[in-house]
Design an enzyme around this catalytic site. Structure first.
Site, PDB file in Angstrom:
ATOM      1  N   GLU A  59      15.765 -34.193 -67.884  1.00 16.03           N
ATOM      2  CA  GLU A  59      14.492 -33.499 -67.073  1.00 16.03           C
ATOM      3  C   GLU A  59      13.612 -32.926 -67.472  1.00 16.03           C
ATOM      4  O   GLU A  59      12.211 -33.408 -67.311  1.00 16.03           O
ATOM      5  CB  GLU A  59      14.957 -33.327 -65.539  1.00 16.03           C
ATOM      6  CG  GLU A  59      15.678 -33.997 -64.777  1.00 16.03           C
ATOM      7  CD  GLU A  59      16.272 -33.922 -63.495  1.00 16.03           C
ATOM      8  OE1 GLU A  59      16.654 -34.307 -62.433  1.00 16.03           O
ATOM      9  OE2 GLU A  59      16.951 -32.222 -63.575  1.00 16.03           O
ATOM     10  N   ALA A  78      14.633 -30.332 -57.462  1.00 17.67           N
ATOM     11  CA  ALA A  78      15.357 -29.356 -57.508  1.00 17.67           C
ATOM     12  C   ALA A  78      16.293 -28.716 -56.666  1.00 17.67           C
ATOM     13  O   ALA A  78      16.180 -29.013 -55.772  1.00 17.67           O
ATOM     14  CB  ALA A  78      14.463 -28.059 -57.705  1.00 17.67           C
ATOM     15  N   ASP A  79      16.620 -28.008 -57.089  1.00 18.85           N
ATOM     16  CA  ASP A  79      18.161 -27.665 -56.404  1.00 18.85           C
ATOM     17  C   ASP A  79      17.775 -26.141 -55.678  1.00 18.85           C
ATOM     18  O   ASP A  79      18.583 -25.806 -54.928  1.00 18.85           O
ATOM     19  CB  ASP A  79      19.698 -27.547 -57.340  1.00 18.85           C
ATOM     20  CG  ASP A  79      20.102 -28.964 -57.824  1.00 18.85           C
ATOM     21  OD1 ASP A  79      20.438 -29.299 -56.949  1.00 18.85           O
ATOM     22  OD2 ASP A  79      19.994 -28.929 -58.483  1.00 18.85           O
ATOM     23  N   LYS A  93      17.845 -25.706 -61.655  1.00 19.93           N
ATOM     24  CA  LYS A  93      17.716 -27.746 -61.601  1.00 19.93           C
ATOM     25  C   LYS A  93      19.334 -28.426 -62.695  1.00 19.93           C
ATOM     26  O   LYS A  93      19.726 -27.734 -62.938  1.00 19.93           O
ATOM     27  CB  LYS A  93      16.545 -29.152 -62.021  1.00 19.93           C
ATOM     28  CG  LYS A  93      15.419 -28.779 -61.709  1.00 19.93           C
ATOM     29  CD  LYS A  93      14.193 -29.197 -61.732  1.00 19.93           C
ATOM     30  CE  LYS A  93      14.138 -30.742 -62.201  1.00 19.93           C
ATOM     31  NZ  LYS A  93      14.920 -31.556 -61.173  1.00 19.93           N
ATOM     32  N   GLY A  94      19.939 -29.172 -62.185  1.00 20.52           N
ATOM     33  CA  GLY A  94      20.973 -29.703 -63.324  1.00 20.52           C
ATOM     34  C   GLY A  94      22.184 -30.424 -62.256  1.00 20.52           C
ATOM     35  O   GLY A  94      22.886 -30.560 -62.316  1.00 20.52           O
ATOM     36  N   GLY A 104      17.536 -38.062 -58.461  1.00 21.51           N
ATOM     37  CA  GLY A 104      18.234 -37.378 -57.122  1.00 21.51           C
ATOM     38  C   GLY A 104      17.498 -37.752 -56.581  1.00 21.51           C
ATOM     39  O   GLY A 104      16.884 -38.550 -56.073  1.00 21.51           O
ATOM     40  N   GLY A 111      22.761 -32.664 -60.221  1.00 17.41           N
ATOM     41  CA  GLY A 111      22.495 -34.619 -60.734  1.00 17.41           C
ATOM     42  C   GLY A 111      22.961 -34.722 -62.227  1.00 17.41           C
ATOM     43  O   GLY A 111      23.374 -35.846 -62.498  1.00 17.41           O
TER      44      GLY A 111
END
Length: 228
Positions: A107, A87-88, A98-99, A27, A101
């Site tokens: 990860e 992290a999102d 997360k995820g 990311g 991207g």
């Protein structure tokens, strides 16, 4: 926002000591970390080959002059000293989503190996309760619609197949991503367990009990968060 990402990435790069076995996240913020780490390597920092969490990170590491380990080979590490990733979303206990991207599986594999997992984020990613960011779930292409139906049925959320430029996104592992807009996840552990029990779900973007600490920047300052 880019100033915040650079500051927190540089702060994380300062944590790296010679000889550390590292996991490099994916990311935009993680890329700033890779670039900062590359400058330290160019300045004489010696490191064993690093574990990367995506093909994009592998390419960024090579550009930065950082050696990488083949995570698909027999010499893939069993342990790491430090992993650094973005992290999102992050809540006060450092449970993460997360995820965004589409690299969540790699990860999670790499970051589970790390004795210390440091999350690098800007202030906008710190939330009281997870779920405003749609939860990514990696699923197998075979039977993906059936898997999505089970997610819908068991969790009461509508899984949206992620597409890019009109085509279904495929992860580095050849899988699909469905994004689940919960709005608010009252019990992250229960959601993680329910998703893990569905055939066809490869991995989900809830990272629970993994982060050691977070470095958070507002663009001017960097503060450290530890799990409450």
């Amino acid at each position: 926002m880019s100033d915040a990402k650079r500051r927190v990435a540089e702060a994380a790069a300062d944590l790296v000591e010679p000889g550390m076995r590292l996991g490099l996240g994916s990311g935009s913020t993680a890329t700033f970390f890779v670039e900062a780490l590359g400058r330290r390597v160019a300045g004489g920092l010696t490191l064993p080959p690093c574990a990367c969490t995506s093909r994009a990170t592998e390419e960024a590491a090579r550009r930065a002059g950082i050696a990488i380990v083949d995570m698909m080979g027999p010499d893939a590490p069993a342990t790491l000293d430090l992993a650094v990733d973005g992290a999102d979303e992050a809540d006060p206990t450092l449970r993460l989503i997360k995820g965004g991207g589409a690299s969540l599986l790699r990860e999670k594999i790499v970051e589970a190996l790390a004795a210390r997992f440091v999350v690098i984020i800007d202030e906008s990613k710190v939330v009281d309760t997870l779920g405003a960011f749609p939860l990514p779930v990696e699923i197998t292409p075979f039977g993906w619609a059936s898997t999505a139906h089970l997610i819908r049925q068991r969790l009461g959320v509508e899984p949206k197949l992620r597409q890019v430029r009109g085509e279904t996104l495929k992860t580095d592992n050849g899988n699909f991503i469905v994004d689940c807009a919960f709005g608010r996840i009252a019990d992250a552990e229960a959601v993680a367990a329910a998703l893990g029990a569905i055939p066809g779900v490869v991995e989900h973007g809830l990272f629970i009990g993994m982060a050691s600490e977070a470095l958070v920047s507002d663009g001017k300052n960097v503060r450290r968060l530890t799990p409450v």
